[in-house]
Design a protein around this motif. Structure first.
Motif, mmCIF file in Angstrom:
data_model
loop_
_atom_site.group_PDB
_atom_site.id
_atom_site.type_symbol
_atom_site.label_atom_id
_atom_site.label_comp_id
_atom_site.label_asym_id
_atom_site.label_seq_id
_atom_site.Cartn_x
_atom_site.Cartn_y
_atom_site.Cartn_z
ATOM 1 N N GLU A 149 4.165 16.116 -1.298
ATOM 2 C CA GLU A 149 3.481 15.751 -2.533
ATOM 3 C C GLU A 149 3.755 16.849 -3.567
ATOM 4 O O GLU A 149 3.555 18.026 -3.262
ATOM 5 N N ILE A 179 2.479 9.113 -5.067
ATOM 6 C CA ILE A 179 1.516 8.014 -5.047
ATOM 7 C C ILE A 179 0.264 8.360 -5.858
ATOM 8 O O ILE A 179 -0.254 7.541 -6.605
ATOM 9 N N GLN A 180 -0.203 9.601 -5.720
ATOM 10 C CA GLN A 180 -1.399 10.015 -6.463
ATOM 11 C C GLN A 180 -1.049 10.854 -7.695
ATOM 12 O O GLN A 180 -1.699 10.782 -8.721
ATOM 13 N N THR A 206 0.836 -1.200 0.000
ATOM 14 C CA THR A 206 0.000 0.000 0.000
ATOM 15 C C THR A 206 0.876 1.256 0.000
ATOM 16 O O THR A 206 2.064 1.210 0.323
ATOM 17 N N GLY A 207 0.225 2.363 -0.329
ATOM 18 C CA GLY A 207 0.934 3.633 -0.327
ATOM 19 C C GLY A 207 1.494 3.977 1.040
ATOM 20 O O GLY A 207 2.650 4.410 1.164
ATOM 21 N N ALA A 208 0.675 3.783 2.066
ATOM 22 C CA ALA A 208 1.122 4.125 3.419
ATOM 23 C C ALA A 208 2.389 3.347 3.790
ATOM 24 O O ALA A 208 3.305 3.884 4.413
ATOM 25 N N ASP A 224 6.356 12.243 -2.630
ATOM 26 C CA ASP A 224 5.242 11.293 -2.563
ATOM 27 C C ASP A 224 4.421 11.466 -3.840
ATOM 28 O O ASP A 224 3.575 12.349 -3.942
ATOM 29 N N PHE A 232 -1.390 14.726 2.664
ATOM 30 C CA PHE A 232 -1.993 13.399 2.836
ATOM 31 C C PHE A 232 -0.970 12.355 2.409
ATOM 32 O O PHE A 232 -0.575 12.290 1.249
ATOM 33 N N HIS A 233 -0.536 11.519 3.375
ATOM 34 C CA HIS A 233 0.450 10.485 3.064
ATOM 35 C C HIS A 233 -0.015 9.103 3.508
ATOM 36 O O HIS A 233 0.769 8.164 3.430
ATOM 37 N N GLY A 234 -1.252 8.992 4.018
ATOM 38 C CA GLY A 234 -1.739 7.675 4.424
ATOM 39 C C GLY A 234 -2.298 7.689 5.829
ATOM 40 O O GLY A 234 -2.482 8.756 6.424
ATOM 41 N N LYS A 281 -0.689 3.337 -5.701
ATOM 42 C CA LYS A 281 -1.918 3.479 -6.485
ATOM 43 C C LYS A 281 -1.804 2.876 -7.899
ATOM 44 O O LYS A 281 -1.920 1.677 -8.032
ATOM 45 N N VAL A 300 5.313 5.009 2.164
ATOM 46 C CA VAL A 300 5.677 6.236 2.889
ATOM 47 C C VAL A 300 6.436 5.873 4.170
ATOM 48 O O VAL A 300 7.470 6.470 4.491
#
Ligand SMILES: *Cc1c(COP(=O)(O)O)cnc(C)c1O
Length: 405
Positions: free
Chosen positions: A197, A232-233, A109-111, A230, A145-147, A259, A114
């Protein structure tokens, strides 16, 4: 709300009955999906303009990704990292090359990715930079937002995400997003990393001031501090480039990915960095039972192949221009502001008209799925396979929703 059909109503009630209420989903129960479209249990079709918060950049059930997954299901799916499998180096090598980095560490997962980046940065700080034991500091941005892990919510500034989950992990310093002077002032001899981000998604698709990341790169290099992006998104084609930070011509010391890396099929995340950074980890110091499993690697390798061709980045850039010009035309007609890059937009609806949630519900009734972030902001992130006609369709529905309010 119009009354929902029987199957939808029943499925919604069941979900309410059996699950923790940690989400407030739109009243849509998906049964099937393909490309940019999903079909609900009552046979209604919707344009998916959320794309799993960018986990579905290549659309639902991309044929190449599905084929890669099917082929791997017939061979081997899980080994644990106790053994090596024959898809591991292929995926990690391809991803390392896509990132221009020496090494990759795959997680799920992303979290987790991180968390991996945080652990690696701290260890690098103690072993390479010479920070006194237990003193490492990481600078992060407000509204990040990082998880959802306990360490990550420790440096969230969103009360919903953070309150009542303490005691919190120390070692993080929060500065305003996009404020280079604030980062400069926050750096101490114990600073090991800046984690941010390139575009803040959950905060409402906030693009930092031009030059912020270029300045951050210079500042980090000059202060012996790792720059961790980050992505991720924001990454993997979403903004019209492979990585959103490329828009500033910047290469971070560590990429954090997730993601879309799993192709909308399995959770796949990773960090990528050079040997001087990621090489600090030794056997037994970090790991994951499922990280880098054969199925994940087969899908992830195909994702990297899709991105290496450049077609999706080009689509995002070209179709994103159409999306943004359509949205910008709605400013003054129910829209207050539009932000973003490529096929990614944060749209502030006039709060006098409706909340973001109401806008999402009304769009869903018209067959377009989007998601609100905070207050009156909605986020549009269609899969990169979306067509011009589908973008125009979604824009027309949004215009209708704003007009008929
Ligand atoms: C979604 C997201 C995460 C967390 O990923 P999960 O897979 O939900 O753990 C971290 N950072 C950013 C920028 C994200 O968008």
């Amino acid at each position: 709300m119009t009354t929902v059909e029987f199957r939808t109503a029943e499925a919604l009630a069941d979900a309410e009955r059996w699950t923790a209420h940690n989400y407030h989903p739109l009243p849509v129960v998906v049964a099937e999906a393909e490309g940019a479209w999903v079909t609900d249990v009552d046979g209604r079709r919707y344009l998916d303009f959320l794309a799993g918060y960018s986990a579905l950049n290549f659309g639902h059930r991309h044929p190449g990704l599905i084929a890669a997954a099917h082929a791997q299901l017939d061979r081997v799916t899980l080994t644990s990292r106790a053994f090596v499998h024959d898809r591991f180096a292929e995926f990690c090598g391809a991803l390392a090359r896509l990132c221009g980095k020496d090494l990759v560490l795959p997680m799920n997962t992303g979290a987790e990715a991180v968390e991996t980046a945080i652990k690696v940065a701290r260890k690098w700080g103690y072993q390479v930079k010479g920070v006194p034991d237990g003193q490492a500091e990481i600078i992060v941005a407000a509204d990040n937002f990082h998880g959802r892990t306990t360490t990550i919510v420790s440096f969230s500034t969103d009360p919903d995400a953070r309150a009542d989950f303490g005691p919190y992990t120390p070692g993080f310093v929060v500065v305003p997003y996009g404020d280079l002077d604030a980062v400069r002032a926050a750096i101490t001899p114990n600073t090991v990393a800046v984690l941010m981000e390139p575009i803040q998604g959950e905060a409402g698709v906030l693009v930092p001031p031009a030059g912020f990341f270029a300045g951050l790169r210079e500042l980090c290099t000059g202060s012996d501090v790792l720059l961790i992006a980050d992505e991720i998104q924001s990454g993997l084609g979403r903004t019209g480039k492979t990585f959103a930070i490329e828009h500033e011509g910047v290469v971070p010391d560590m990429y954090v990915l997730g993601k879309a890396l799993g192709g909308g099929i399995v959770p796949v995340s990773a960090v990528a960095a050079d040997r001087a950074v990621l090489g600090v980890l030794k056997p037994g110091e970090h790991g994951s039972t499922f990280g880098g499993n054969p199925l994940a690697c087969a899908v992830g390798a195909e994702v990297v192949t899709l991105l290496a061709g450049g077609e999706f980045q080009e689509r995002s850039d070209r179709l994103g221009a159409r999306l943004h010009s359509g949205l910008t035309a709605l400013i003054g007609h129910g829209v207050v502001a539009v932000r973003g890059r490529g096929l990614w937009a944060g749209v502030d609806i006039d709060p006098a008209l409706m909340t973001g949630r109401q806008a999402c519900e009304r769009l869903a009734e018209r067959g377009v799925l989007v998601k609100d972030t905070h207050g009156s902001t909605i986020r549009l992130a269609p899969p990169l396979v979306v067509t011009e006609e589908e973008i125009d369709q979604a824009l027309a529905h949004l215009a209708d929703v704003l007009k008929s309010s």
